[in-house]
Design a protein around this motif. Structure first.
Motif, PDB file in Angstrom:
ATOM      1  N   ARG A  92      40.258  45.996  45.190  1.00 23.45           N
ATOM      2  CA  ARG A  92      40.932  45.508  46.401  1.00 23.45           C
ATOM      3  C   ARG A  92      42.392  45.931  46.368  1.00 23.45           C
ATOM      4  N   ILE A  93      42.866  46.553  47.433  1.00 23.94           N
ATOM      5  CA  ILE A  93      44.253  46.996  47.539  1.00 23.94           C
ATOM      6  C   ILE A  93      44.956  46.106  48.563  1.00 23.94           C
ATOM      7  N   ALA A  94      46.015  45.446  48.112  1.00 22.13           N
ATOM      8  CA  ALA A  94      46.715  44.485  48.961  1.00 22.13           C
ATOM      9  C   ALA A  94      48.152  44.348  48.476  1.00 22.13           C
ATOM     10  N   ALA A  95      48.943  43.506  49.180  1.00 28.76           N
ATOM     11  CA  ALA A  95      50.326  43.252  48.761  1.00 28.76           C
ATOM     12  C   ALA A  95      50.382  42.135  47.724  1.00 28.76           C
ATOM     13  N   THR A  96      49.607  41.078  47.940  1.00 32.42           N
ATOM     14  CA  THR A  96      49.567  39.941  47.027  1.00 32.42           C
ATOM     15  C   THR A  96      48.125  39.462  46.904  1.00 32.42           C
ATOM     16  N   LEU A  97      47.883  38.537  45.996  1.00 32.02           N
ATOM     17  CA  LEU A  97      46.524  38.032  45.829  1.00 32.02           C
ATOM     18  C   LEU A  97      46.005  37.316  47.072  1.00 32.02           C
ATOM     19  N   PRO A  98      46.781  36.425  47.702  1.00 30.91           N
ATOM     20  CA  PRO A  98      46.260  35.758  48.910  1.00 30.91           C
ATOM     21  C   PRO A  98      46.508  36.545  50.189  1.00 30.91           C
ATOM     22  N   GLY A  99      47.302  37.628  50.104  1.00 29.40           N
ATOM     23  CA  GLY A  99      47.683  38.366  51.295  1.00 29.40           C
ATOM     24  C   GLY A  99      46.549  39.175  51.881  1.00 29.40           C
ATOM     25  N   PRO A 100      46.772  39.764  53.048  1.00 22.38           N
ATOM     26  CA  PRO A 100      45.727  40.565  53.697  1.00 22.38           C
ATOM     27  C   PRO A 100      45.393  41.812  52.886  1.00 22.38           C
ATOM     28  N   THR A 101      44.148  42.232  52.991  1.00 28.04           N
ATOM     29  CA  THR A 101      43.658  43.405  52.263  1.00 28.04           C
ATOM     30  C   THR A 101      43.956  44.674  53.046  1.00 28.04           C
ATOM     31  N   PHE A 102      44.589  45.650  52.386  1.00 30.75           N
ATOM     32  CA  PHE A 102      44.806  46.951  53.005  1.00 30.75           C
ATOM     33  C   PHE A 102      43.512  47.754  53.029  1.00 30.75           C
ATOM     34  N   HIS A 103      42.814  47.687  51.917  1.00 23.75           N
ATOM     35  CA  HIS A 103      41.614  48.519  51.747  1.00 23.75           C
ATOM     36  C   HIS A 103      40.858  48.001  50.536  1.00 23.75           C
ATOM     37  N   GLU A 104      39.532  48.104  50.563  1.00 21.81           N
ATOM     38  CA  GLU A 104      38.774  47.731  49.376  1.00 21.81           C
ATOM     39  C   GLU A 104      37.484  48.546  49.298  1.00 21.81           C
ATOM     40  N   THR A 105      37.006  48.700  48.075  1.00 19.74           N
ATOM     41  CA  THR A 105      35.709  49.334  47.837  1.00 19.74           C
ATOM     42  C   THR A 105      34.885  48.400  46.978  1.00 19.74           C
ATOM     43  N   LEU A 129      55.315  35.499  42.599  1.00 19.01           N
ATOM     44  CA  LEU A 129      55.375  36.366  43.778  1.00 19.01           C
ATOM     45  C   LEU A 129      53.994  36.856  44.186  1.00 19.01           C
ATOM     46  N   ILE A 130      53.210  37.331  43.239  1.00 17.78           N
ATOM     47  CA  ILE A 130      51.914  37.902  43.605  1.00 17.78           C
ATOM     48  C   ILE A 130      50.895  36.825  43.975  1.00 17.78           C
ATOM     49  N   THR A 131      51.090  35.589  43.507  1.00 18.95           N
ATOM     50  CA  THR A 131      50.186  34.504  43.878  1.00 18.95           C
ATOM     51  C   THR A 131      50.675  33.740  45.104  1.00 18.95           C
ATOM     52  N   GLU A 132      51.963  33.962  45.479  1.00 17.89           N
ATOM     53  CA  GLU A 132      52.608  33.220  46.565  1.00 17.89           C
ATOM     54  C   GLU A 132      52.579  31.714  46.282  1.00 17.89           C
ATOM     55  N   LEU A 133      52.715  31.360  45.018  1.00 23.42           N
ATOM     56  CA  LEU A 133      52.759  29.963  44.588  1.00 23.42           C
ATOM     57  C   LEU A 133      54.078  29.738  43.849  1.00 23.42           C
ATOM     58  N   PRO A 134      55.144  29.328  44.556  1.00 23.26           N
ATOM     59  CA  PRO A 134      56.482  29.253  43.956  1.00 23.26           C
ATOM     60  C   PRO A 134      56.630  28.214  42.854  1.00 23.26           C
ATOM     61  N   ASP A 135      55.714  27.251  42.769  1.00 22.70           N
ATOM     62  CA  ASP A 135      55.815  26.224  41.740  1.00 22.70           C
ATOM     63  C   ASP A 135      54.834  26.423  40.594  1.00 22.70           C
ATOM     64  N   LEU A 136      54.146  27.559  40.593  1.00 23.90           N
ATOM     65  CA  LEU A 136      53.148  27.816  39.555  1.00 23.90           C
ATOM     66  C   LEU A 136      53.806  27.896  38.175  1.00 23.90           C
ATOM     67  N   GLU A 137      53.149  27.325  37.170  1.00 23.46           N
ATOM     68  CA  GLU A 137      53.666  27.335  35.796  1.00 23.46           C
ATOM     69  C   GLU A 137      52.681  28.054  34.865  1.00 23.46           C
ATOM     70  N   PRO A 138      52.661  29.376  34.896  1.00 18.24           N
ATOM     71  CA  PRO A 138      51.748  30.121  34.016  1.00 18.24           C
ATOM     72  C   PRO A 138      52.226  30.083  32.558  1.00 18.24           C
ATOM     73  N   ASP A 139      51.284  30.113  31.654  1.00 18.71           N
ATOM     74  CA  ASP A 139      51.587  30.158  30.224  1.00 18.71           C
ATOM     75  C   ASP A 139      51.538  31.626  29.785  1.00 18.71           C
ATOM     76  N   ILE A 140      52.687  32.233  29.528  1.00 17.07           N
ATOM     77  CA  ILE A 140      52.761  33.635  29.150  1.00 17.07           C
ATOM     78  C   ILE A 140      52.307  33.782  27.692  1.00 17.07           C
ATOM     79  N   ARG A 141      51.237  34.535  27.491  1.00 20.17           N
ATOM     80  CA  ARG A 141      50.654  34.668  26.160  1.00 20.17           C
ATOM     81  C   ARG A 141      51.130  35.928  25.423  1.00 20.17           C
ATOM     82  N   ALA A 142      51.319  37.014  26.139  1.00 15.56           N
ATOM     83  CA  ALA A 142      51.760  38.254  25.503  1.00 15.56           C
ATOM     84  C   ALA A 142      52.295  39.202  26.571  1.00 15.56           C
TER      85      ALA A 142
END
Length: 563
Positions: free
Chosen positions: A74-87, A259-272
């Motif tokens: 899937r080719i898009a700007a962000t994960l929840p954003g509109p899809t440009f193109h997909e196969t 930015l890519i999830t469009e979730l400004p309060d997300l708290e991901p745990d960076i593993r590496a």
């Protein structure tokens, strides 16, 4: 020590496992403390799974479940954003079953490397992590290497051969002065492994590779392990704009993920976090004396298509059976020259295909379904790359008619390749290219063949045909992988005594199988025979039995084994 391996990636660990399975003593050294934490090189194609099966490893690899499965790009700007193109690539496993008894593997490099490591250790290979190669030299009889362990202590080892599987930045390759050709560095990236629950954002079916293009960063995202909510985001950076891997602090990584999830309060745990470069390069030589290059030390591909990891395992298997034969004196040392002749053209084709796939993943390609003028679909090209490849070397005796029309070079295609669900984010370096020429022509339609319609000619993979024995169903492929195999038609009983005689004279393993079923795809008559190498590639065939089968078979094997 017969074989010293430098590097514990897919090429190094599979080389250790395949060699140890053939009774070869192996010492592997790796400068890192353990195997990779990054899920690069995801997916094992049918050819790779056949090779892993030969090595007693395939059953340990997670596989694609039966039924119709799909993988989406899937080719898009962000994960929840509109899809440009997909196969969406669908894999009909009933069709796959018609081409091979193997099933597609789904392991990433972070899962595959431990599987290979355990197998190699079970078979007695000596694997030393936190140990680096300091220097090496070679002479006519072997290689002398200086090693340094985690405590800084150095030791000297002597080996008959050295397998350089030390990655795209291979110090061994550079010490040998081996140049590379190809497009060179194509981009700079940083991969971020992180844990966070994105269940409300992502549709897990089908599995999806998200190619993201936006004003803040371009990159790819994929879920690594849904069970533990682990994901990978690989983002591009531009050194010309003053950017560097040091910019990717934990805070910056969190910002990018928001930015890519469009979730400004997300708290991901960076593993590496790991920097790597996208590149397309092939070494000009795969063998220099007693040193042989494998995996990313021999070639490095863009991540599209998952071709790099599969090709690395293909390199390892080719090396293993040939090294084992040379070391036990059942083959002459010239057999190792065929490693370069067979595998380097494979690498050239794999890199070209990965570059082609990468060119179809930009936002500008939206909706075009591929490049103009392409007659084969991605799936058809993959089938030819994976199962329709051809080897040309001194270890293959071509049919006379085939020789008349053959090119004089050693063109071939990949025995690794991938299905359309594969991805490969192997790290690559930024080394430049040299001026060596390489064949850039697209010869998929002329040199490889459609595996749905195999010819059985020498140099091609021995095709899968279902057989029945003692009430059980098995494939011709199930007969391969240990020693040489001679398949004969229903009236080929005369070959059994000939095979026993030749095996005894040459001191090799050679099993003759008289097949009552129709050997469709092998191109032999009822009294004919097809000689299959330990890697499942046809070495020689005769359509009908000659007057003296033993003499003809002896000559064929003597030629193939460089005796």
């Amino acid at each position: 020590m017969p074989v010293l391996i430098v590097g514990a990636g897919l090429a190094g660990l599979s080389s250790a496992a395949f060699l140890a399975a053939r009774g070869v003593d192996v010492l592997l050294v790796e400068r890192h403390p353990g195997t990779s934490l990054f899920p690069a090189a995801v997916g094992q194609n049918l050819r790779t799974m056949e090779l892993l099966g030969f090595g007693g490893i395939a059953e340990r690899v997670p596989m694609l479940p039966p039924g119709l499965s799909a993988f989406r790009v899937r080719i898009a700007a962000t994960l929840p954003g509109p899809t440009f193109h997909e196969t969406v690539s669908e894999t009909d496993t009933s069709q796959v079953n018609a081409l091979s008894p193997a099933r597609l593997g789904t392991a990433g490099q972070d899962k595959m490397e431990p599987i290979l490591r355990r197998r190699a250790e079970e078979l007695g290979a000596d694997l030393r992590f936190d140990t680096e190669l300091v220097s090496f030299g070679q002479d006519d009889d072997g290689v002398t290497a200086v090693l340094r362990d985690r405590d800084g202590l150095t030791s000297e080892v002597r080996a008959a051969y050295l397998v350089a599987a030390d990655g795209n930045r291979s110090g061994v390759r550079e010490a040998l002065g081996v140049g590379r050709h190809g497009s060179g560095t194509l981009g700079h990236n940083v991969s971020i492994i992180f844990d966070v629950d994105l269940a409300g954002l992502l549709d897990p079916e089908p599995p999806t590779l998200h190619v993201l293009h936006n004003e803040h960063a371009n990159g790819v995202f994929i879920t690594v392990d849904a069970a533990v909510n682990r994901h990978l985001y690989s983002v591009n950076y531009d050194p010309a704009a003053g950017q560097s891997p040091e910019d990717f602090t934990p805070e910056r990584c969190v910002e990018l993920i928001r930015l890519i999830t469009e979730l400004p309060d997300l708290e991901p745990d960076i593993r590496a976090v790991r920097p790597w470069d996208t590149a397309a390069m092939v070494a000009d030589r795969f063998r220099v004396g007693r040193v042989l290059l494998a995996g990313d030390a021999a070639k490095v591909t863009p991540p599209s298509g998952g071709l790099g990891g599969n090709t690395a395992i293909g390199d390892a298997y080719d090396l293993a059976w040939k090294l084992a034969a040379v070391l036990d004196s059942t083959a002459g040392p010239e057999l190792l020259d065929t490693y370069d002749a067979e595998r380097r053209p494979i690498a050239d084709r794999v890199v070209l295909e990965a570059e082609r796939l990468a060119g179809n993943r930009g936002p500008a390609t939206a909706g075009d379904g591929g490049r103009e003028g392409e007659e084969l679909s991605d799936e058809q090209r993959a089938a030819r790359l994976v199962l329709g490849f051809r080897y040309r070397s001194a270890a293959v005796i071509s049919d006379p008619a085939d020789e008349d029309s053959a090119d004089t070079d050693s063109a071939g295609t990949d025995s690794a390749g991938t299905d359309s669900a594969g991805t490969d984010s192997s790290d690559t370096d930024s080394a430049g290219t040299d001026s060596s020429d390489t064949d850039s022509a697209d010869t998929y339609s002329t040199d490889p063949e459609d595996p749905n319609h195999p010819s059985g000619r020498p140099g091609f993979r021995a095709p899968h045909v279902w057989l029945h024995r003692d009430g059980e169903k098995l494939s011709t492929v199930d007969l391969f992988g240990h020693g040489f195999v001679l398949l004969t038609g229903a009236e080929g009983g005369i070959w059994t005594a000939a095979a026993d005689d030749v095996a005894a004279r040459l001191g090799i393993t050679l099993q003759a199988h008289t097949i009552a079923e129709d050997l469709t795809g092998y191109g032999i008559e009822a009294s004919g025979a097809s000689l299959v190498r330990p890697d499942g590639v046809i070495a020689w065939r005769t359509t009908e039995a000659p007057d003296d089968p033993a003499a003809v078979l002896l000559q064929a094997l003597t030629t193939v084994l460089a005796r």
